[in-house]
Design a protein around this motif. Structure first.
Motif, mmCIF file in Angstrom:
data_model
loop_
_atom_site.group_PDB
_atom_site.id
_atom_site.type_symbol
_atom_site.label_atom_id
_atom_site.label_comp_id
_atom_site.label_asym_id
_atom_site.label_seq_id
_atom_site.Cartn_x
_atom_site.Cartn_y
_atom_site.Cartn_z
ATOM 1 N N SER A 203 0.840 -1.198 0.000
ATOM 2 C CA SER A 203 0.000 0.000 0.000
ATOM 3 C C SER A 203 0.874 1.247 0.000
ATOM 4 C CB SER A 203 -0.885 -0.043 1.237
ATOM 5 O OG SER A 203 -1.343 1.241 1.530
ATOM 6 N N LYS A 204 0.561 2.166 -0.889
ATOM 7 C CA LYS A 204 1.324 3.432 -0.934
ATOM 8 C C LYS A 204 0.846 4.381 0.167
ATOM 9 C CE LYS A 204 3.404 3.064 -5.254
ATOM 10 N NZ LYS A 204 2.471 2.545 -6.253
ATOM 11 N N SER A 205 -0.328 4.064 0.752
ATOM 12 C CA SER A 205 -0.935 5.005 1.703
ATOM 13 C C SER A 205 -0.053 5.224 2.934
ATOM 14 C CB SER A 205 -2.295 4.485 2.153
ATOM 15 O OG SER A 205 -2.115 3.282 2.870
ATOM 16 N N VAL A 206 0.899 4.316 3.151
ATOM 17 C CA VAL A 206 1.793 4.476 4.305
ATOM 18 C C VAL A 206 2.696 5.705 4.133
ATOM 19 C CG1 VAL A 206 3.677 2.991 3.491
ATOM 20 C CG2 VAL A 206 3.242 3.167 5.914
ATOM 21 N N PHE A 207 2.938 6.118 2.879
ATOM 22 C CA PHE A 207 3.871 7.234 2.633
ATOM 23 C C PHE A 207 3.163 8.586 2.719
ATOM 24 C CE2 PHE A 207 5.982 3.582 0.667
ATOM 25 C CZ PHE A 207 7.193 3.660 1.323
ATOM 26 N N LEU A 214 10.160 11.762 7.858
ATOM 27 C CA LEU A 214 10.934 10.847 8.719
ATOM 28 C C LEU A 214 12.024 10.140 7.912
ATOM 29 C CD1 LEU A 214 8.419 8.891 11.001
ATOM 30 C CD2 LEU A 214 10.029 10.673 11.666
ATOM 31 N N ILE A 215 11.651 9.686 6.718
ATOM 32 C CA ILE A 215 12.615 8.976 5.870
ATOM 33 C C ILE A 215 13.766 9.903 5.495
ATOM 34 C CG2 ILE A 215 12.930 7.893 3.592
ATOM 35 C CD1 ILE A 215 10.054 6.764 3.915
ATOM 36 N N LEU A 216 13.452 11.149 5.157
ATOM 37 C CA LEU A 216 14.515 12.122 4.811
ATOM 38 C C LEU A 216 15.403 12.414 6.018
ATOM 39 C CD1 LEU A 216 12.449 14.607 2.589
ATOM 40 C CD2 LEU A 216 14.271 13.061 1.820
ATOM 41 N N ALA A 217 14.788 12.485 7.203
ATOM 42 C CA ALA A 217 15.579 12.719 8.422
ATOM 43 C C ALA A 217 16.523 11.542 8.674
ATOM 44 C CB ALA A 217 14.651 12.929 9.619
ATOM 45 N N TYR A 218 16.040 10.330 8.375
ATOM 46 C CA TYR A 218 16.876 9.138 8.575
ATOM 47 C C TYR A 218 18.037 9.119 7.579
ATOM 48 C CZ TYR A 218 17.734 4.326 10.211
ATOM 49 O OH TYR A 218 18.285 3.195 10.774
ATOM 50 N N PHE A 219 17.798 9.693 6.395
ATOM 51 C CA PHE A 219 18.899 9.854 5.427
ATOM 52 C C PHE A 219 20.004 10.733 6.042
ATOM 53 C CE2 PHE A 219 20.674 13.129 2.595
ATOM 54 C CZ PHE A 219 21.514 12.351 1.801
ATOM 55 N N THR A 220 19.613 11.841 6.671
ATOM 56 C CA THR A 220 20.635 12.743 7.265
ATOM 57 C C THR A 220 21.376 12.039 8.390
ATOM 58 O OG1 THR A 220 19.213 13.793 8.973
ATOM 59 C CG2 THR A 220 19.197 14.781 6.757
ATOM 60 N N GLU A 221 20.685 11.123 9.095
ATOM 61 C CA GLU A 221 21.354 10.374 10.167
ATOM 62 C C GLU A 221 22.340 9.360 9.584
ATOM 63 O OE1 GLU A 221 22.892 8.577 13.353
ATOM 64 O OE2 GLU A 221 22.126 10.607 13.083
ATOM 65 N N ARG A 324 6.187 0.751 13.888
ATOM 66 C CA ARG A 324 4.891 1.104 14.476
ATOM 67 C C ARG A 324 3.977 1.788 13.455
ATOM 68 N NH1 ARG A 324 6.379 4.348 19.048
ATOM 69 N NH2 ARG A 324 5.206 6.022 18.103
ATOM 70 N N LEU A 325 4.566 2.681 12.653
ATOM 71 C CA LEU A 325 3.779 3.441 11.671
ATOM 72 C C LEU A 325 3.334 2.555 10.505
ATOM 73 C CD1 LEU A 325 5.954 6.674 11.522
ATOM 74 C CD2 LEU A 325 3.653 6.501 12.477
ATOM 75 N N ALA A 326 4.120 1.508 10.232
ATOM 76 C CA ALA A 326 3.862 0.699 9.041
ATOM 77 C C ALA A 326 2.665 -0.225 9.200
ATOM 78 C CB ALA A 326 5.104 -0.116 8.708
ATOM 79 N N GLY A 327 2.327 -0.580 10.429
ATOM 80 C CA GLY A 327 1.195 -1.485 10.643
ATOM 81 C C GLY A 327 1.416 -2.813 9.944
ATOM 82 N N ASN A 328 0.566 -3.100 8.971
ATOM 83 C CA ASN A 328 0.656 -4.389 8.264
ATOM 84 C C ASN A 328 1.716 -4.405 7.172
ATOM 85 O OD1 ASN A 328 -1.284 -5.615 9.731
ATOM 86 N ND2 ASN A 328 -2.963 -5.056 8.359
ATOM 87 N N ASN A 329 2.371 -3.266 6.967
ATOM 88 C CA ASN A 329 3.310 -3.196 5.834
ATOM 89 C C ASN A 329 4.731 -2.866 6.256
ATOM 90 O OD1 ASN A 329 2.838 -3.756 3.168
ATOM 91 N ND2 ASN A 329 1.293 -2.141 3.009
ATOM 92 N N PRO A 330 5.263 -3.537 7.278
ATOM 93 C CA PRO A 330 6.580 -3.118 7.775
ATOM 94 C C PRO A 330 7.662 -3.212 6.719
ATOM 95 C CG PRO A 330 5.962 -5.233 8.708
ATOM 96 C CD PRO A 330 4.762 -4.727 7.974
ATOM 97 N N VAL A 332 7.782 -2.646 3.454
ATOM 98 C CA VAL A 332 7.917 -1.529 2.519
ATOM 99 C C VAL A 332 8.560 -0.330 3.206
ATOM 100 C CG1 VAL A 332 6.686 -0.087 0.861
ATOM 101 C CG2 VAL A 332 5.766 -2.306 1.501
ATOM 102 N N LEU A 333 8.044 -0.003 4.390
ATOM 103 C CA LEU A 333 8.543 1.188 5.075
ATOM 104 C C LEU A 333 9.963 0.967 5.602
ATOM 105 C CD1 LEU A 333 8.188 4.022 5.978
ATOM 106 C CD2 LEU A 333 6.814 3.267 7.889
#
Length: 390
Positions: A203-207, A214-221, A324-330, A332-333
């Motif tokens: 599901s794309k709805s997770v994004f 958050l993903i961009l912040a993790y890139f900086t980390e 936690r945010l991914a729910g059923n789609n860990p 992909v996230l």
């Protein structure tokens, strides 16, 4: 004592997970950082060291993405074992050759092996543990990264007293070979496990905008993690009056790293994940800037401690939040987050080397890295604003 050889004992599973990290992350990845000053003195150029670090992370990134698609638990066991073998063989290559092409190839393969051990091995630990709430247990599992740095550094320094860096690599390879048997034995199953794989639609709805930030912040980390993770002992050795203290700085990284994910996960539970991620990244910036601003030995050892306590905790915090945010789609996230972190890891050693060659010291690299992590904090502050409006 028998319980330590029981494949279903929680303590045995956690110990096996930590030992695996010592092999796949301590020996196959971070020992390179601790031995780097000695290899630089001998035959390795700083540029090639940076390229090797970048290639190592590229190997890790490819392994991390590959691991997302391993669904079957029996296949996971197989790839975990392959990762352990690759971690040991690639260490032997560094012990027995000085061919830089072979070294670069071995760093790529070591990176892939590390991913199999850390990510696939971590998944096996998660499946095997028998706890209601596995969050705390995974905090203990991630403490293995601190142990990995500490143990590989102590072995290296002990051998270096009378031997060369090549002897240290050999000792690390033999040590890894011996301890790997325990992890391989415990992190397996007595019989083939038939798992009904539950298929979730991708599901794309997770994004959501929040998740993308958050993903961009993790890139900086990913960027923030690499520079000290590759060069910290050499950074400290290069400071006036601190030559030779780099290895103590690196020991501090390991010691501070051991309790860090447990402490920060606890704080995240009490004060919210994003708040604690921002705190950890702010502390990391302080650690990155200390060597630029001071040649005080205690402050620079604190720089190592701040690095060790934040980089391990941040991986645990981001991954936990992502899960936690991914729910059923860990898958992909987690995959997207790992890829973003990995791109940061691959790019950072390359710009670091270019700036170090151009300016002749580490200062510009450290300033730029601190700035990139600061941008990550700004992204998270903005993400919190969006989330609060919902």
């Amino acid at each position: 004592m028998n319980s330590l050889f029981d494949k279903n004992n929680n303590v045995a599973i956690l110990v096996a997970g930590i030992i695996a990290i010592v092999v796949g992350v301590g020996v196959a990845r971070f020992a390179f950082t601790s031995l780097l000053p000695f290899m630089l003195e001998d035959f390795l150029s700083l540029t090639n060291a940076g390229i090797m670090a970048s290639f190592n992370f590229a190997g890790y990134l490819s392994g991390a993405i590959f691991s997302i698609f391993i669904k079957d638990i029996n296949t996971k066991v197989k790839y975990f074992r392959i990762g352990m073998v690759l971690s040991i063989i690639t260490t032997l290559v560094l012990a027995t050759t000085t061919n830089e092409t072979l070294w670069i190839a071995s760093r790529v393969i070591a990176g892939f092996g590390s991913a199999m051990v850390l990510i696939v091995g971590g998944a096996l630990v998660m499946v095997k543990l028998n706890f209601e709430d596995k969050t705390k247990a995974m905090g203990i599992h991630f403490s293995g990264i601190g142990f990995a740095i500490l143990i590989s550094e102590l072995i290296s320094q002990y051998i270096l007293k009378d031997g060369s860096w090549a002897d240290a690599w050999l000792a690390l390879a033999i040590f890894a070979f011996i301890i790997s048997f325990y992890s391989v034995y415990i992190l397996s199953f007595d019989k083939e496990i038939k798992q009904e794989a539950i298929k979730h639609k991708l599901s794309k709805s997770v994004f959501t905008p929040y998740v993308i930030l958050l993903i961009l912040a993790y890139f900086t980390e990913g960027v923030g993690f690499v520079v000290q993770g590759t060069f910290l002992p050499d950074i400290i050795n290069s400071l006036k009056g601190l030559d030779g203290y780099g290895s103590i700085g690196w020991l501090m990284v390991g010691i501070a790293g051991i309790p860090s994910s447990i402490v920060f996960m606890r704080l995240a539970h009490n004060y919210g994940s994003v708040n604690i991620i921002i705190l950890a990244m702010a502390l990391q910036i302080v650690g990155i800037l200390i060597p630029v601003l001071s040649t005080n030995i205690y402050l620079n050892l604190l720089s190592g401690a701040l690095y060790g306590s934040t980089f391990i905790a941040l991986v645990a915090l981001f991954m936990h939040l992502g899960g936690r945010l991914a729910g059923n789609n860990p898958v992909v996230l987690m995959g997207s987050m790992t890829a973003a972190y990995g791109v940061g890891q691959v790019g950072a050693p390359l710009y670091s080397v270019a700036l170090i060659e151009y300016f002749g010291d580490y200062n510009s690299t450290l300033y730029l890295t601190a700035f990139i992590v600061f941008v990550g904090i700004l992204l998270l502050v903005y993400a919190k604003k969006i989330e609060n409006k919902r």
